[in-house]
Structures are given as C-alpha cells and as structure tokens.
Write a protein that holds these residues in place. Structure first.
Motif, short mmCIF file in Angstrom:
data_model
loop_
_atom_site.label_atom_id
_atom_site.label_comp_id
_atom_site.label_asym_id
_atom_site.label_seq_id
_atom_site.Cartn_x
_atom_site.Cartn_y
_atom_site.Cartn_z
N CYS A 260 -17.54 2.20 17.69
CA CYS A 260 -16.54 2.29 17.42
C CYS A 260 -15.63 2.56 18.56
CB CYS A 260 -16.67 3.63 16.36
SG CYS A 260 -16.87 3.26 14.35
N PHE A 261 -16.38 3.54 19.56
CA PHE A 261 -15.78 4.05 21.16
C PHE A 261 -15.39 3.25 21.60
CE2 PHE A 261 -16.76 4.46 25.19
CZ PHE A 261 -15.36 5.68 25.53
N ILE A 262 -16.77 1.35 21.74
CA ILE A 262 -15.46 0.49 22.44
C ILE A 262 -14.60 -0.20 21.45
CG2 ILE A 262 -16.57 -2.20 22.92
CD1 ILE A 262 -17.97 0.06 24.04
N GLY A 263 -14.97 0.14 20.35
CA GLY A 263 -13.74 -0.70 19.50
C GLY A 263 -12.32 -0.12 19.59
N THR A 264 -12.19 1.33 19.94
CA THR A 264 -10.96 2.07 19.76
C THR A 264 -10.22 1.77 21.46
OG1 THR A 264 -11.66 4.07 17.93
CG2 THR A 264 -10.11 4.36 19.83
N ASN A 265 -11.74 1.05 22.56
CA ASN A 265 -10.70 1.66 23.71
C ASN A 265 -10.62 0.53 24.05
OD1 ASN A 265 -10.34 4.59 24.29
ND2 ASN A 265 -12.79 4.58 23.66
N LYS B 37 -7.54 -1.61 33.60
CA LYS B 37 -7.18 -2.68 32.58
C LYS B 37 -8.50 -2.30 31.23
CE LYS B 37 -8.36 -8.05 31.97
NZ LYS B 37 -8.62 -9.20 32.86
N LYS B 38 -8.23 -2.99 30.08
CA LYS B 38 -8.79 -2.95 29.01
C LYS B 38 -9.98 -4.03 29.09
CE LYS B 38 -6.58 0.30 25.65
NZ LYS B 38 -6.17 0.65 24.73
N GLN B 39 -10.94 -4.18 27.94
CA GLN B 39 -11.70 -4.87 27.96
C GLN B 39 -11.69 -5.63 26.50
OE1 GLN B 39 -15.35 -5.88 30.23
NE2 GLN B 39 -16.13 -3.23 30.35
N THR B 40 -12.01 -6.85 26.56
CA THR B 40 -11.92 -7.77 24.80
C THR B 40 -13.43 -7.01 23.48
OG1 THR B 40 -12.80 -9.47 24.90
CG2 THR B 40 -10.79 -9.45 25.73
N LEU B 41 -13.50 -6.64 22.55
CA LEU B 41 -14.37 -6.81 21.78
C LEU B 41 -15.49 -6.87 21.37
CD1 LEU B 41 -14.07 -4.00 19.71
CD2 LEU B 41 -13.50 -5.63 17.85
N LYS B 42 -15.49 -8.07 22.20
CA LYS B 42 -16.73 -9.26 21.76
C LYS B 42 -16.40 -9.31 23.12
CE LYS B 42 -15.11 -11.25 16.95
NZ LYS B 42 -15.09 -12.91 16.84
N ASN B 43 -16.16 -9.20 24.24
CA ASN B 43 -16.77 -9.38 25.49
C ASN B 43 -16.86 -7.86 26.89
OD1 ASN B 43 -17.81 -11.27 27.71
ND2 ASN B 43 -15.82 -11.98 28.63
N THR B 44 -17.52 -7.07 25.85
CA THR B 44 -17.27 -6.01 26.68
C THR B 44 -18.26 -6.29 27.25
OG1 THR B 44 -16.17 -4.47 25.00
CG2 THR B 44 -17.48 -3.06 26.78
N LYS C 289 -22.94 -7.62 34.37
CA LYS C 289 -24.53 -7.05 34.17
C LYS C 289 -25.46 -7.27 33.22
CE LYS C 289 -25.90 -2.94 35.73
NZ LYS C 289 -25.87 -0.97 35.69
N GLU C 290 -24.26 -6.45 32.26
CA GLU C 290 -24.90 -6.73 31.08
C GLU C 290 -23.81 -6.60 29.48
OE1 GLU C 290 -26.80 -3.56 27.67
OE2 GLU C 290 -27.29 -3.40 29.91
N LYS C 291 -23.95 -7.62 28.42
CA LYS C 291 -22.84 -7.98 28.11
C LYS C 291 -22.97 -6.95 26.80
CE LYS C 291 -20.08 -11.07 24.66
NZ LYS C 291 -20.61 -12.76 24.87
N VAL C 292 -21.86 -6.30 26.42
CA VAL C 292 -22.41 -4.99 25.46
C VAL C 292 -22.10 -5.66 23.85
CG1 VAL C 292 -21.51 -2.70 24.05
CG2 VAL C 292 -22.10 -2.63 26.54
N ASP C 293 -23.87 -5.88 23.54
CA ASP C 293 -23.25 -6.51 21.80
C ASP C 293 -23.39 -4.77 20.62
OD1 ASP C 293 -25.24 -7.55 19.28
OD2 ASP C 293 -25.05 -8.99 20.38
N LEU C 294 -22.20 -5.36 19.80
CA LEU C 294 -22.07 -4.27 19.63
C LEU C 294 -22.65 -4.18 18.01
CD1 LEU C 294 -18.24 -4.90 18.75
CD2 LEU C 294 -19.09 -2.96 20.05
N ASN C 295 -23.28 -5.27 18.04
CA ASN C 295 -24.96 -4.88 17.07
C ASN C 295 -25.90 -4.10 17.05
OD1 ASN C 295 -23.32 -6.36 14.27
ND2 ASN C 295 -24.04 -8.06 15.36
N CYS C 296 -26.04 -4.79 18.76
CA CYS C 296 -27.40 -3.89 18.91
C CYS C 296 -26.95 -2.78 19.38
CB CYS C 296 -27.50 -5.20 20.40
SG CYS C 296 -28.30 -6.42 19.86
N LEU C 297 -25.85 -2.55 19.73
CA LEU C 297 -25.46 -0.76 19.92
C LEU C 297 -25.58 0.01 18.45
CD1 LEU C 297 -23.92 0.75 21.85
CD2 LEU C 297 -21.79 0.32 21.73
#
Length: 311
Positions: free
Chosen positions: A32-37, A109-116, A126-134
């Motif tokens: 949710c922290f990734i999503g909110t930002n 600049k903010k990032q998109t939810l699916k490409n953080t 370096k690494e893509k943040v997968d929200l399910n894995c997170l």
C-alpha cells in the motif's frame, strides 16, 4: 564511572532504541505504501506509521510487550518509536529527516504502480517491485518477527542475539523495498534508509546519556585504520595471502561486535581492507570516550594479527 562503563550499563536501552529505529518504517514494506505514492494513488491514503491498521495483531501485542527502557528518564519502547516517529521534537524524527535529506536530495517524479523500479546509484534499473511478491515478503517478515520476539520475551535468546538476527532478516527483506519511491531517489532501499536512520539514532542516544543537546544533533565518526595492503602483501603463497585477508575480516567483525553491541556507541558505516568507521556520539567528553574506545580497538587489532597490524 568511566564513559565505557556507563554505556555498558545502559546497553539494553541503547540497543532497544536501535531496534525500534530499524523497524520504524516497517510499514513501507507494505504494498500500500507503493500504491499511495504511485501515479495512480491507490489507495489514496496509507499512513505507514499507523501499524495497528495493517500489522498482525499478534505482532502488535509482542511489540507492545517488549520491555520498556529509559535513558535520562525518557521512555524507550519499540511500539512507540514506530508509531510516533513523525512526532515533532522527537529524536528519531530528526534522524529520519536528516537521513532523508542526505539520501533523497531533490525528488521529482512518481512511478507507476505496475512499473515501480529500484534503481542502482548510477540510475540504472536494478529490480522491479512486484507487489504480490512484496506482500508475500511482508507477511513472511511478520511471521519471522513474531517468532523472534517470542523467543526474546520468553528468555530463550538475549538482546544481542535478537539484534543480530533481526538485522540479518531486515537486510534481506528491506533490500527489496523502497525508502523513497520517486525518481531519481528510488535507489534508496528501505534497508539503506532504516540502517542509516537507526545508526544516527543509536549514537544520539549515547550522546543523550551524557546530556548532549539532541534538538540540534551532531555526530562524529570513529575510525580505526591500518595498512591492510602491506599486511596482505607480506604473504608469499596464495594460502597465506588468503589467511591474511581473513584476519582483516575477523578484526572488522570483532570491532563491530565491540562497538555496535558490547560498547554500543554506533554502527559501522564504511569499511575496506585498510580500516572501518563507525557513527559516534558528539558530546562534551566525546574525545575521552574515543580514546577509551581506541584502546579497546588496538587490543583487538594487535591480538588478532599477532602484533603485525598496528592501528
């Protein structure tokens, strides 16, 4: 009472404060922290310090049950450190803000939810943040913390073991989260930010122990150096060269044990083949403490190197 004896006497309070600071941004591992930002701003609001709203009930209870400590009459409780770290006139808030300013610089600049993306310090992905894995990591970490806290509270492990194990686990999990999601500061992992903030906070607690002004805090750096290259070059065979490198690594580990745990003045912030540096408190008698610590360090270096390395 000598400076070192006083620090040892307050060791549990200092380490408890450090542990709380290491965990202060645990909410940022929540997806949710990734999503909110993110650009999408989903969910619209998520306050990462309000841990009662998203951590497991059992974990919350254990954090509250962790023994309260005091330094100069000020209460140190892990639960309060986490939930109140944005509170004004809070030592940790100052550390948090200072580290954020140093690490993040100008955020744009903010990032998109699916490409953080977590980037390298050079700006490369370096690494893509997968929200399910997170989310899975977040849940796994909570389970690990529950077991670790139970072991400590029940007396199965001591505080030093708890701290070491906690740091190893947090480094693994927090390294895949972000302390700052926005570009170009998305090279700051949650571990980078948490460790740096906790290291500042730890040294400031020591300074507070000696009556220093923590409203406008300053830190020193305590370094122990030697000629590691010359020491290694004395080796004539591959096995001897390797053994000498291992001696240097062993010296650094023992110095960490001495100044991060046994006499907890701070944390290591830089090391190489020729030495190691720690955060160090700034107060009126800081030089006296540094001299006492230097004697302790010399004994370790000389003993481990059989008097070949001189700091």
């Amino acid at each position: 009472m000598s400076n070192i004896k006083n620090i040892k006497k307050n060791k549990e309070a200092i380490l408890t404060g450090e542990i709380g600071a290491l965990l202060h941004d645990i909410g940022k591992l929540n997806p949710c922290f990734i999503g909110t930002n993110s650009i999408e701003n989903i969910p619209q609001r998520f306050h990462h310090a309000n841990i009662d709203g998203f951590l497991k009930t059992e974990l919350i209870s254990l954090l509250k049950a962790f023994e309260e400590q005091k330094i100069k009459g000020e209460s140190i409780r892990i639960y309060n450190i986490i939930t109140e770290h944005h509170k004004k006139d809070n030592i940790l808030q100052g550390c948090d803000r200072k580290d954020s300013a140093d690490d993040k610089g100008i955020v744009r600049k903010k990032q998109t939810l699916k490409n953080t993306i977590i980037s390298s310090p050079f700006g490369y992905p370096k690494e893509k943040v997968d929200l399910n894995c997170l989310q899975k990591s977040f849940d796994d970490l909570q389970n690990i913390l529950i077991k670790l806290l139970k072991d400590y509270i029940s007396g199965m492990v001591d505080l030093s073991y708890f701290r070491r194990t906690l740091m190893k686990e947090l480094q693994v999990f927090f390294s895949h989260g972000l302390g700052e999601t926005r570009i170009p500061s998305n090279d700051v992992t949650l571990w980078d930010h948490s460790y740096s903030t906790a290291s500042r906070f730890k040294s400031l607690l020591v300074a507070k122990l000696y009556g220093a002004d923590t409203k406008d805090p300053e830190l020193r750096i305590f370094g122990i150096f030697w000629n590691g290259i010359e020491f290694i070059n004395k080796g004539r065979k591959i096995a001897e060269i390797k053994a000498r490198k291992e001696i240097i690594e062993r010296i650094k580990e023992k110095l960490k044990g001495k100044f991060e745990d046994e006499i907890p003045v701070g944390n290591s912030i830089y090391e190489d083949i020729n030495g190691i540096c720690f955060t160090f408190p700034e107060f009126e008698r800081a030089e006296e403490l540094a001299n006492q610590c230097a004697k302790e360090a010399c004994e370790i270096v000389l003993e481990e190197s059989e008097n070949e390395l001189w700091p």
